[in-house]
Every structure is written in structure tokens, then in C-alpha cells.
Write an enzyme that holds these catalytic residues in place. Structure first.
Site, short mmCIF file in Angstrom:
data_model
loop_
_atom_site.label_atom_id
_atom_site.label_comp_id
_atom_site.label_asym_id
_atom_site.label_seq_id
_atom_site.Cartn_x
_atom_site.Cartn_y
_atom_site.Cartn_z
N GLU A 21 33.62 -28.57 -4.53
CA GLU A 21 33.97 -29.88 -5.09
C GLU A 21 33.35 -30.13 -6.46
O GLU A 21 33.66 -31.11 -7.12
CB GLU A 21 33.50 -31.00 -4.14
CG GLU A 21 34.26 -31.11 -2.84
CD GLU A 21 33.70 -30.20 -1.74
OE1 GLU A 21 33.04 -29.20 -2.09
OE2 GLU A 21 33.93 -30.50 -0.56
N TRP B 68 14.68 -39.29 9.57
CA TRP B 68 15.31 -37.98 9.48
C TRP B 68 14.28 -36.84 9.56
O TRP B 68 13.22 -36.90 8.95
CB TRP B 68 16.08 -37.84 8.17
CG TRP B 68 17.30 -38.70 8.09
CD1 TRP B 68 17.68 -39.68 8.97
CD2 TRP B 68 18.30 -38.66 7.07
NE1 TRP B 68 18.86 -40.25 8.56
CE2 TRP B 68 19.26 -39.65 7.40
CE3 TRP B 68 18.50 -37.90 5.93
CZ2 TRP B 68 20.39 -39.88 6.62
CZ3 TRP B 68 19.61 -38.13 5.15
CH2 TRP B 68 20.55 -39.12 5.50
#
Ligand SMILES: Nc1ncnc2c1ncn2[C@@H]1O[C@H](COP(=O)(O)O)[C@@H](O)[C@H]1O
Lengths: 542, 542
Positions: B330, B444
Site C-alpha cells: 500500500e 497491549w
């Protein structure tokens, strides 16, 4: 079908956004106009440029306004540039070396609304400001303590003015084609002509300039732009430097050998760019003092043809790589750079210098061709010369107000006014200015070649070749010579010396001895005056 | 007010126009699919690409058509690219390593009208061509002599097909936003998603990639793009190489250590780029044979995190500089490169490797930030990690057909799906894929950190950390371990080894021993399968 990639317009403020984010602590060192050496950083530049933008808006300036700068290379000058561009206004660098009347003409033509001015130029500006009708505001690039008494209307000290806003501001947004900067180029004839850079052209030019085969600039470099910001954007270094996050060293108003050396040495400068005369002064200083250049890696030399002696000294005596380059205000300004293609990388001595004496080849983003007067492309044979034409995203397509339209053709090629040849390896060499070339029987004779040859004579100090009217050939070359002090070269002696080294029909029809040859402010031979002087000259062959 | 600079659209064919003009004799060396090593030049590339363009038009292909390539890195593949782009059609690189059904899906989604195919892939294409309704033409990248019997409809040998036109052709003109290329990225879940590059994004990306602080490419380089053109444009080397006129060496279908070494050595390659596994094979070959790398100057390593051992061997044993890099399909694909800023340039040994293990910092033209789930930017402290988002002129703003819209936010930031932190020096380090990160009590935990730590244990061959359901914390880490042959590490031994080297609450709640960990085709750990496998796992802490 269109690509699905992001709209990310090439806007100049992104250059310093990136510098702030990725290289915020890197220094910008300026020799201030007030005297001391001053240290700021890219984080400072970013913060202060935002304040300039905010403060300009508060003063009512906006998109499209022309805002002049009359200033040396300092951090403040760069801040002013980015602040101006950040609201979509247009920085307009004024060359203080022009005659005051020319500056007035240029400011009126551009309709400058404000000017950022260095202390040095206040007397000059005081003389002319009244004649610039559009001028509303004068910002003196100093602080309150150093602000002089002045008759200038609406004059404020930069630091005080800047202190009135908090920097809580966002860059304005606009199309990348928006005008970003302006610079007038003053030919030897006619009125000055304005070049209008866009944000897109400035950003692309910054990228082109930094490429490994162009200037090859890295964040590990320390860059000293000696070439002034008012001389074709300091060859793009005010954009390329922040883009790659290199440390910048700004010389202020001192360009003499000792001052430049001091910065090169103390700041461990690795890269610099300037015209030959500046380097001449530095090399002389080094010879006088026995000093060396242990940090300097390479220098770009352009603006006029770089004498071999400068290259030899830099490379052989000081281990500094020379990149000869050619460009113009109309090209942002880079056109060609003489870095070495692989086939030449191994060359040494004279063979290497032969290549380096050429102005080089264009990086991706600049196209060039050489044509005859009928626009026919000439062969790339290293001899056939003609008009040098260029094309690219950072090349002008018109002058401001439409002057000089004859220099732009329908296919978008810009006629540089230079005369050049290109060799099989793609290297271009300037042989003349189009208006100086001698046309003998429809064929062109390069005056630069004749001059370079003539100055090789041991008794010749300087030489200029000009075309003089001739009834049969239209024009024939006359060589104008200044003898070295105490020497008395003769016409026969000089012609003998040149004989066999150029085509027979190139040989001057006559040699005239003079005490002095007229020069322009930047040291180029003033051919126009010289031709004037010899207008009625009668060649012995006519 | 607009700038007055030239319209000079950033079109891909200008890259090879420049190569032909300025570097026409420079070589492109390919290991051909037929076997021998074949030499062409940029002049050939230019001439033959024009013929491809002309021939495609004669076949009725035009602006906007998708034309696939199923091919290795060779000069012919590059010719096909530029020929396709030269009429405004879109090259669409297919990854032959995907499952045939995926390739069919992708070709149908893109509605490919033709395909350039290497001999290697004819059996594959024969199997699937019938399922691609849009396909009209198959051009086999070989000559008549090597053209095989095939059931493919409308199949022609490239050289014969090309021989039917004379090359008297001019590139078509169109806007720089026009689609130039296409590449599908296949995530581990969902359908593949198409990225559509524009001429502008390809040209800007080529410039960004060549910069001194990115890949630093010069005409004096000899570039070996090992990374396939079907893997995110060979990281832009098919554009950057011609742009700067470097000699290209194309490896064809042979990527084993001996074959790569042969090219590195015989062609005196100075620069190369590939994923870690390729380099692992080369280094092993060098160790076995005692050979060295006297010409190679630097290698770019990306695609997945570069193990320290590879860096050490290249740098310490062979004197080759390693540039760790991160990117994505991308992003054209360059995102960050780990070249050294001046503050780090002097580092040595472990300190230097600590920096080089990070994925680096973005060049001008790529912006990045790390945010939490609510899009709040996280501090650049080298520890706080979050979603890595990027922006730039060569970053996708959408997928073809509108899939994956949730990855693009209103301000144009693209959520990479990677999890990373950025340090005070601006260096980014990938810590996870967003879908792999373990969320324990809302916080996280980086699985990559746990894995890197665990494989440091002398008896561990491979380790994968995954989140397993936990009634109190939502998820807690489970470490899945493959022991080294003949070794029998214990849970307690491994946890002891890890203890004190990560935050207490990051410590795995359990260790599971398995014989094998599943991998994707490109060698990445298949976390999704692993999580599936341990879906009903009951942690001892629950
Ligand atoms: N140097 C790297 N370190 C870690 N992961 C990487 C690196 N380079 C690429 N990747 C991963 O590969 C993905 C892109 O895959 P692709 O689009 O196939 O090139 C990125 O989103 C990362 O997850």
C-alpha cells in the site's frame, strides 16, 4: 482510470514539517548581521515560521501577496521564507547588488506589499521605499535592542513583531501549483524579468538537487550555502537542506576568505556551494595562511564557468571534490551538474579535469537539447554547438506579466540564451551567451573558446572576443586583450600562439590592446559595453 | 496566484526517456528464463518498451486497461511494464506464489485483459486461464524457438509479437494521476485487496527511494533487485534504477545462494534488496564456500523484521552495510529505512545494532504516527506502542473497488495494520501486526518482543506468542515453542530465562510445546492458524 494514491500536494511547508519531526534538534548556525554567531534548530525554524505566518495574517497579508526580502543568508531569512509561503503568499528575493532604480522598478512591477530587510540594507531601503507605492510594511530582521532610528514608514523590529503572536497556527492549504516565490533576473538589456516559482516546483527541485548524482545531500551533511538566497534561491539549499535534515550554516553578510574559513572550520562544514569568485578568495586565504580543509567533502561551483585552477587546487591540494554546475534563475536554478558517470569515475589528472570543466549533465527532471536557429536538434558530438533549450517541472514557462515570450516555444522548451554543445556521453558545455556568439557567414564562433585559448598566452592577463561588423561575413572576431603588467604581447605573437588550436575561420581578424575590460557587478565581462566601444572598429580584413 | 513553472507531468515513461538519453549504453543484465545470461541496455529498453506500447495499441488495448504480468525479474518484464504504462494501460503484477484460486479471483476482480507470462508459469496459467473471463491475449515472454506447445488461447511469443511493429511510436499523454500499476495484497483474512499506483506516485516514489538517506542510488551503482517485481514493485527499483541510470542485474527465477552469488560476483553488484530468507540462503552459501563480497556495498533488507545475526554477518564478516527497511504494498512500498542520522553515525557494535534493528525513519514524502485505538497520537518515547498510521503521495487512499475502507481515515491517514513505537530520535520499530497483538486488561502486549526474547533461550528453535481467552483479563499470552532437535526445554526454564527482561504483566501465562509452527508462503508465522489451534486452550491462571 485514475490511481488510488493519496492527495498529498507538494507544499513547501512540508519540508520543514519533516525537518521538525525527524530532525528537530539539528542546528541552523547563522552569522548574524548584529555580529555574533547564533544557533537555532529545525524545531525553532518550524515554530518561528509558523509565527511569521500567523503574524503576517494578522497584518492582513494573504494568499497571493508578494512579500519581499532584502537580506543575507541567515536563519531569520529562512524563517521569513517559510512563514510567507505558509499562508500562500510569495517570497520575493531582492538582489541588493542591483542599482537602486532597478530595485524600485522590480518592487513596483511585483507590487511588493511588505519587505523583510536586514540592518545592512536600511540605508538603501530608506532611499527607495517612497517610490514603491504598494509597500505597506517594513520588518527589520533584528530585535528591539538593535533596531535603528529610521525614516522608513511602518517599520518594526522582527523579534518584537513576532513576539506578538503565540504560534498556535496551522499552515494554510492551497493547490501545489500556487506561487511560492519570485525572483527577477536582470539581463544586460531590457527590463528585469520575474520568475515565479510554485510550491510544486520548489519541492521537486529540492528533491532533484539532493539526489546522489546531483548534490548528494544527507542528514549527516553540514551545509554552508554561500550563494545568497537572493541569487536563485541559494541554488535550492534553503529547501533541500530542511528536506533532508542537514545542519545548515548561514554566512550572513561576510563572504571574505577568513570569514568563510572560520565557519567551514568551526562548524565542520561538509558541503558548500558558491560562485568561482568566492572560492578564489577562500583559496587565496588558505594559501596565505597555510590552513587546510579537513571536514569539507565537496563544493558545488556554478554561476559562471569554473576555472580549471580552482578545481585543481580544491581536489589536489585540499582533497575536496568539485562539482561544476550550470543553472539559471529560470530553472530554480539547477540545470546540469558535473558528477561522474561510471565510465568517467576512474579518470585521473587532466582527463578527469577535461570532463569536470564541462557543466555536466541534467538530473532526472531536467531535459535539454541544443538546436540551430531553426530549432533543429544538433548532434551530441561534443563540438556542434547551438542554442541550449531546457524543459522540466522546475523550469519557467513564462515571465511574470508576459515579458520575454519569445524565449518559450510551443512544446514548452525554454531557450536559455546560452550556447552550448553536448558530447556523446551526455555532458553539456557552455560555449557562449547567444547574444555574444559571433556569426561569421551564418556560422557560429564561440567567444569563450577564443578567450580561453588567448589567456593561455603567457603575456595575456585577460581577453574578450567580440563580433565586429564585416561587409562580406556579416561579423568577424576581434580579440580584445589586456596585457600582463610589464609585458608587451604583439598581435602576431598572440595569433601565432592560437594558430592551429582552433579552426582557421575562427581565428580573430584582429587584436586590440586595452588597459582594462569592463565587468558586471558579478565579475562577468560586459560584452555589451565592449561591443559599444568597438562599434565603429574597422577590421583590417574588411 | 499560480506559479509560472512548466507543466511537466510526472509520467513513468520519462524515467526511461532519461535513461535512454543520458545512460543509453548502460547495461541491463538478466538471467533469462531460457537459461543464459542476456545483456541489453537502457537504449534497448527504451526502444523495446516503445514497441510494446505500439504493439499493445495495435491489439486494441488502451488507456485504463489492466494488463497482468506473471513473471520473474528480467529485462523483458521491465519492458512490458513501461510499454503498458506508455499507453496509459495498467501493469498488474500477479504473485505466482498465491493459490491458483486466489490468482483467478484477483484477475477477475481486476478484469485483466491480457497477461505477459514467463515460461515457468505456463502450466499454472493453463490451469486457470479459462476461469478469467476478461482475458483476451497471452504474451509468452520468450522467442519463437522457445515457444512451447500450449492450450492457452491467443498465445503468442513475445519476440515474434514485438517484431510485428517498427517502434515508430510516441508515448501517449495523460494526466499524472492516471493509474500506472496495480498489485493485490493478500491479508491472512478476507479477499485480496487491490492497490492502484499512479504515474505520479510511481515517479515520486522513485525519487524518494533514490535519496542519499534512503537507498542512496547513483549511476555508478550496479543494482540487483532480488525482491520480485510482483512483490510491491521490487521496492521501486524498476523505477529508481532507470531514473538514475544505474546498471541493473535481474535474477530471473533463480534466488538460491549460488545463483545470487554468481551475479553479485560476475556483475560486480554494489547494491541489492531482498527479504531476510534470501539473505539467509546467501550467507549460508558464503559460509560453506568461503567466498566473499568485495563489490557489494549495501543491501536493503525488509518485508519482515531483519534478524540481528544477518546484520552482524553482513557488516562484520563481509563489510556490507545493511539498511533495514519497512514498507507495504500500500506504500509503493517504502515506509521507513534505517539509515543513520548524524547522532548515530558514530555508533559501533551492539549500540549500532540496537538502532539498526529498528525499521528506521521515513524519508521526506512519508509521514507517520502511532496512535491508540481512539486515534490519539502516542508519545515518541521508544516504548509506547500503538497503531502505525502513514500518509504520503505514494500511499494508497483506497483499495480498488472500495474494500477495506475502514483502514483510511478522513484526514487521509492509512492504518497499516502494524503495531509499532517510535523513539525520541524518530526511529520506528514494529512490535506486532495489529491483529496479533495481545490485549490484556485493555493494555497491549507485543508478541514480537516475547518471541524475540524466547528464541534467545539456547534450547528454543522457534517461538510464537498468541493471546488466549482469559476470564479476568480478556486475553493473556501463551508462548508456543518448538524445541531444538534433541533438546527438552521446560516451561519453568523458559519463563525463568525471560523473567526480568520484560514487564511482569507481559510474562506468558503458560508455555505449550509443539513439533511445528505453521508458516505462510513468505515464511511469516501463521498466527491465525495457531490461534485457531489453541482456541479452546485453558490457561492455568484462569
Ligand atoms: N522490516 C520489517 N519488519 C517487520 N515487518 C515488516 C518489515 N517489512 C515489512 N513488514 C511487514 O510486511 C507487511 C507488508 O507486507 P507486503 O505488503 O506484502 O509487503 C507490513 O505491514 C509488515 O507487517
Amino acid at each position: 482510470m485514475l490511481g488510488l494514491m493519496q492527495e498529498w500536494p507538494l507544499l513547501c511547508h512540508k519540508l520543514i514539517d519533516n525537518a521538525e519531526r525527524q530532525h528537530g534538534a539539528r542546528e541552523i548556525v547563522s552569522r548574524s548581521i548584529e555580529g555574533p554567531i547564533v544557533r537555532t534548530t529545525y524545531a525553532d525554524l518550524h515554530r518561528r515560521s509558523l509565527k511569521v505566518a500567523q503574524r503576517l495574517e494578522r497584518d492582513g497579508f494573504a494568499l497571493g501577496d508578494r512579500i519581499a526580502t532584502l537580506a543575507w543568508n541567515t536563519a531569520r531569512h529562512i524563517e521569513a521564507w517559510y512563514g510567507i509561503m505558509g499562508i500562500g503568499a510569495i517570497y520575493h528575493t531582492l538582489n541588493p547588488r542591483l542599482f537602486p532604480e532597478q530595485i524600485v522598478w522590480i518592487m513596483n512591477h511585483a507590487e511588493d506589499k511588505a519587505v523583510f530587510v536586514d540592518l545592512t540594507f536600511i540605508p538603501l531601503l530608506e532611499k527607495i521605499a517612497g517610490a514603491v507605492k504598494s509597500l505597506k510594511k517594513v520588518i527589520v530582521l533584528t530585535d528591539k535592542a538593535h533596531m535603528p532610528q529610521t525614516t522608513l514608514p511602518n517599520a518594526v523590529a522582527y523579534e518584537e513583531w513576532l513576539g506578538e503572536v503565540d504560534g498556535d497556527f496551522a499552515w494554510r492549504s492551497f493547490d501545489e501549483g500556487t506561487a511560492a516565490g519570485m525572483c527577477y533576473t536582470s539581463g544586460t538589456t531590457g527590463d528585469p524579468k520575474g520568475v515565479v516559482y510554485s510550491h510544486r516546483s520548489n519541492v521537486l527541485h529540492a528533491m532533484i538537487a539532493a539526489m546522489p548524482d546531483a548534490m548528494g545531500l544527507s542528514s549527516r551533511d553540514t551545509i554552508l550555502p554561500v550563494v545568497p538566497m537572493f541569487h536563485a534561491n541559494a541554488w535550492g539549499l534553503g529547501q533541500s537542506g530542511p528536506m533532508i535534515g542537514a545542519k545548515l550554516v548561514m554566512p550572513g553578510c561576510k563572504m571574505d576568505g577568513a570569514s568563510i574559513y572560520e565557519l567551514l572550520d568551526q562548524e565542520k562544514v561538509t558541503f558548500s556551494a558558491a560562485v568561482p569568485t568566492v572560492w578564489m578568495m577562500l583559496l587565496q586565504y588558505l594559501e596565505e595562511t597555510g590552513k587546510t580543509l579537513p571536514h569539507l567533502g565537496k563544493v558545488v561551483i556554478g554561476g559562471s564557468s569554473c576555472p580549471r585552477a580552482i578545481m585543481t587546487k580544491f581536489q589536489d591540494d585540499y582533497g575536496v571534490q568539485v562539482i561544476h554546475a550550470w543553472g539559471m534563475t529560470e530553472m530554480s536554478p539547477l540545470g546540469t551538474l558535473c558528477t561522474l558517470k561510471p565510465d568517467y569515475a576512474g579518470l585521473e589528472g587532466e582527463a578527469r579535469l577535461d570532463v569536470q570543466s564541462k557543466q555536466g549533465y541534467p538530473p532526472f527532471g531536467v531535459e535539454m537539447k541544443v538546436t540551430d536557429d531553426e530549432n533543429n536538434p544538433q548532434p551530441w558530438d561534443g563540438k556542434t554547438f547551438g542554442r541550449l533549450k531546457v524543459r522540466g517541472p522546475a523550469v519557467a514557462r513564462a515571465y511574470y506579466g508576459g515579458a520575454g515570450a519569445e524565449q518559450f516555444d510551443v512544446d514548452g522548451w525554454f531557450d536559455t540564451g546560452d550556447v552550448a554543445h553536448i558530447d556523446a556521453g551526455g555532458y553539456m558545455q557552455i560555449t557562449d551567451r547567444a547574444k555574444d556568439v559571433i556569426k561569421s557567414g551564418g556560422e557560429w564562433i564561440s567567444t569563450i573558446d577564443l578567450e580561453n585559448l588567448a589567456v593561455g598566452h603567457p603575456d595575456v592577463a585577460e581577453a574578450a572576443a567580440i563580433g565586429v561588423k564585416h561587409s562580406k561575413w556579416g561579423e568577424r572576431p576581434l580579440l580584445v586583450v589586456v596585457a600582463k603588467p610589464g609585458k608587451e604581447p604583439t598581435k602576431a605573437g598572440i595569433l601565432d600562439f592560437m594558430d592551429g588550436k582552433v579552426a582557421k575561420w575562427w581565428m580573430p581578424d584582429d587584436v586590440a590592446f586595452v588597459g582594462e575590460i569592463p565587468h558586471t557587478a558579478t565579475g562577468k565581462i560586459q560584452k555589451i559595453t565592449l561591443r559599444q566601444q568597438f562599434r565603429d572598429y574597422r577590421l583590417p580584413t574588411d
